[in-house]
Scaffold this active site. Structure first.
Site, PDB file in Angstrom:
ATOM      1  N   ASP A   1       1.006  -1.557  -0.180  1.00 30.93           N
ATOM      2  CA  ASP A   1       0.015   0.035   0.681  1.00 30.93           C
ATOM      3  C   ASP A   1       1.389   1.245   0.047  1.00 30.93           C
ATOM      4  O   ASP A   1       1.356   1.799   0.943  1.00 30.93           O
ATOM      5  CB  ASP A   1      -1.658  -0.021   0.944  1.00 30.93           C
TER       6      ASP A   1
ATOM      7  N   ASP B   1       2.353   5.022   0.442  1.00 34.16           N
ATOM      8  CA  ASP B   1       2.952   6.107   1.154  1.00 34.16           C
ATOM      9  C   ASP B   1       2.415   7.643   0.861  1.00 34.16           C
ATOM     10  O   ASP B   1       3.552   8.194   0.942  1.00 34.16           O
ATOM     11  CB  ASP B   1       4.047   6.228   2.362  1.00 34.16           C
TER      12      ASP B   1
ATOM     13  N   ASP C   1      -9.496   4.135  -9.534  1.00 37.23           N
ATOM     14  CA  ASP C   1      -9.638   3.795  -9.000  1.00 37.23           C
ATOM     15  C   ASP C   1      -9.761   3.811  -7.080  1.00 37.23           C
ATOM     16  O   ASP C   1      -8.316   4.067  -6.666  1.00 37.23           O
ATOM     17  CB  ASP C   1      -8.776   2.003  -9.075  1.00 37.23           C
TER      18      ASP C   1
ATOM     19  N   GLU D   1     -13.991   6.188  -7.963  1.00 37.22           N
ATOM     20  CA  GLU D   1     -14.806   4.815  -7.159  1.00 37.22           C
ATOM     21  C   GLU D   1     -14.823   5.238  -5.690  1.00 37.22           C
ATOM     22  O   GLU D   1     -13.724   5.017  -4.990  1.00 37.22           O
ATOM     23  CB  GLU D   1     -14.220   3.257  -7.486  1.00 37.22           C
TER      24      GLU D   1
ATOM     25  N   ASP E   1     -45.457   0.359  -6.410  1.00 32.81           N
ATOM     26  CA  ASP E   1     -45.369  -0.224  -7.936  1.00 32.81           C
ATOM     27  C   ASP E   1     -45.606   0.069  -9.252  1.00 32.81           C
ATOM     28  O   ASP E   1     -45.145  -0.651 -10.203  1.00 32.81           O
ATOM     29  CB  ASP E   1     -46.600  -1.751  -7.694  1.00 32.81           C
TER      30      ASP E   1
END
Length: 489
Positions: free
Chosen positions: A203, A205, A234, A264, A408
């Site tokens: 990951d 930094d 992303d 995202e 509906d």
């Protein structure tokens, strides 16, 4: 008004044949004809193998050019094919949007020794161990690229965490220790699992100045190399929002405000979405996760769902100018991590909700348009989507009047404009056949409307006052437009 439409031009199970960029280039004229204005391309970067969908990013500077990870091409093809697809899209007036994956790096070239603590996967702020040493896959040297384009090599101190100790062959979530280390500020990432900075692999930094410099160098190179006209970002809920705001600010400073960006942010909570948009100064749009979740729920329980609630808590309701609406994508399709596939019976209705309204930017999923084969097969909805896209191009203009008034059966009308004088009527039922009296305005008086979806066979004559009774069959969608415009199309 421009009724833009994005197409996500990939799904998870595309064949690993290196032909996708070529298929796209050959499809561009068709995409233009059906009204697609932007194409979201899959990640073009070298991944963990030739079959990597693109989210296990190894080398951002390798677009299918170098022999790395057992392949020169990516799953989708060569760098040359990628650049050709981009140029072909642009030559036809379609903006290519690159999927940018910055959160993590995968498939390092060698291991390094460094100190970590193990944290609770369900609460990453909770430390489970004393500091100890692991052998982690964090050394990236990109030997197949030979430092072409960029000579930066990655080390353990460029990351916040990893998920595998090679010394003990043990998996876990290991937070890297050292000066100025630790997860991102909890206020700057999603707070699911306490602090959702860590997602997978190694990951990045985003507090480390060398990391920021390398990403700045990469984006400059990428923009100049590809001529791309937008980004899909992303996993932004896992990335420091302060970094993301500055990153996109610099991109738009170089490329101009017409460079389109959406992210995202996979969180359906409306307050979290509002907070994130404020944190990034509304510098890019977000996908409307809550609307997708509502559409999924509606498709699962049919008549038990109150259609009046379909927009409740959604981004397109609260911040329509910042919302990218979608029905499904590569993560929600069957067999994937966020599987929540909208049931087939409801797909046409769901797409009418994103394509035939004037709020939000709709995104059509490749898997819905062209179908999905294999173990998690799904039929295509090309015929239905072509009709909805046609209506969006020519009949979704003027004042929009909502009839979201029955559990509906819901509907709305677009009255039309001076340039596009013929309006449209949309009616959705999740239960029995029914009808709704709706006002199309005097500008549409006397016209004969037909259901372009072919579900309701009758014709509807608009009264002199602009009103008419429009039917819809059970558990279906009908889209009514002027019969004369349909005949001349």
């Amino acid at each position: 008004m421009s009724n833009d439409v994005v197409m996500q031009y990939f799904e998870w199970y595309l064949p690993d044949d290196g032909q996708h960029w070529q298929r796209l280039a050959g499809d561009v004229q068709h995409l233009k004809e059906i009204g697609i204005s932007m194409v979201w391309l899959p990640p073009a970067f070298k991944g963990t193998s030739s079959s990597d969908v693109g989210y296990g990013v190894y080398d951002l500077f390798d677009l299918g050019e170098f022999d790395q990870k057992g392949t020169i091409r990516t799953k989708y093809g060569s760098k040359e094919d990628y650049l050709n697809a981009i140029e072909t899209l642009k030559a036809n007036g379609i903006s290519p949007i690159a999927d940018v994956v910055l959160n993590h790096k995968a498939s390092a070239d060698s291991t390094e020794s460094f100190t970590v603590v193990e944290v609770d996967p369900n609460d990453r702020t909770k430390i489970l161990s004393e500091p100890f040493t692991i052998q982690g896959w964090t050394h990236f040297t990109f030997d197949g690229r030979h430092d072409i384009y960029n000579d930066f090599h990655w080390h353990w101190y460029h990351f916040t965490g990893t998920d595998f100790d090679a010394a003990s062959s043990r998996q876990g979530i290991f937070q890297i220790q050292g000066d100025n280390k630790g997860w991102a500020d909890s206020q700057l990432v999603d707070q699911e699992n306490g602090n959702y900075d860590y997602l997978m692999y190694a990951d990045l930094d985003f507090k480390h100045p060398e990391v920021i410099k390398n990403i700045d160098d990469w984006v400059e190179w990428f923009l100049d190399t590809t001529g791309i006209e937008g980004f899909r970002l992303d996993a932004v809920k896992h990335i420091d929002s302060y970094f993301m705001k500055n990153f996109i600010y610099n991109v738009k400073k170089k490329m101009g405000d017409d460079f389109y960006v959406f992210g995202e942010f996979w969180n359906g909570d409306q307050e979290s979405n509002k907070e994130y948009l404020a944190n990034i100064d509304y510098s890019f749009d977000l996908v409307d996760v809550k609307l997708h979740q509502n559409l999924f729920d509606a498709s699962q329980v049919a008549s038990a769902y109150d259609l009046r609630q379909v927009f409740e808590g959604t981004l397109v309701q609260n911040n329509p100018e910042s919302a990218v609406t979608f029905v499904d994508n590569h993560d929600t399709q069957r067999g994937q991590a966020l599987e929540s596939t909208v049931a087939e019976w409801f797909k046409p209705a769901a797409y009418s909700i994103i394509l035939l309204r004037q709020q939000g930017l709709p995104c059509v999923f490749y898997g819905d348009y062209y179908g999905i084969s294999g173990e998690f097969a799904q039929q295509d909805f090309q015929d239905e989507l072509d009709k909805l896209l046609y209506v969006r191009q020519y009949h979704v203009y003027g004042e929009q009047i909502d009839y979201l008034d029955a559990p509906d059966c819901i509907g709305w009308v677009n009255l039309g404009s001076e340039e596009h004088p013929d309006g449209s009527v949309v009616l959705i039922s999740n239960d029995q056949a029914t009808s709704k009296r709706m006002d199309l305005g005097v500008s549409n008086a006397g016209k004969t409307f037909v259901d372009i979806m072919g579900v309701s066979p009758e014709e509807v004559q608009i009264g002199e006052d602009g009103w008419a009774e429009f039917p819809v069959q059970g558990q279906s969608v009908s889209v009514w437009i002027n019969n004369q415009t349909l005949e001349s199309a």
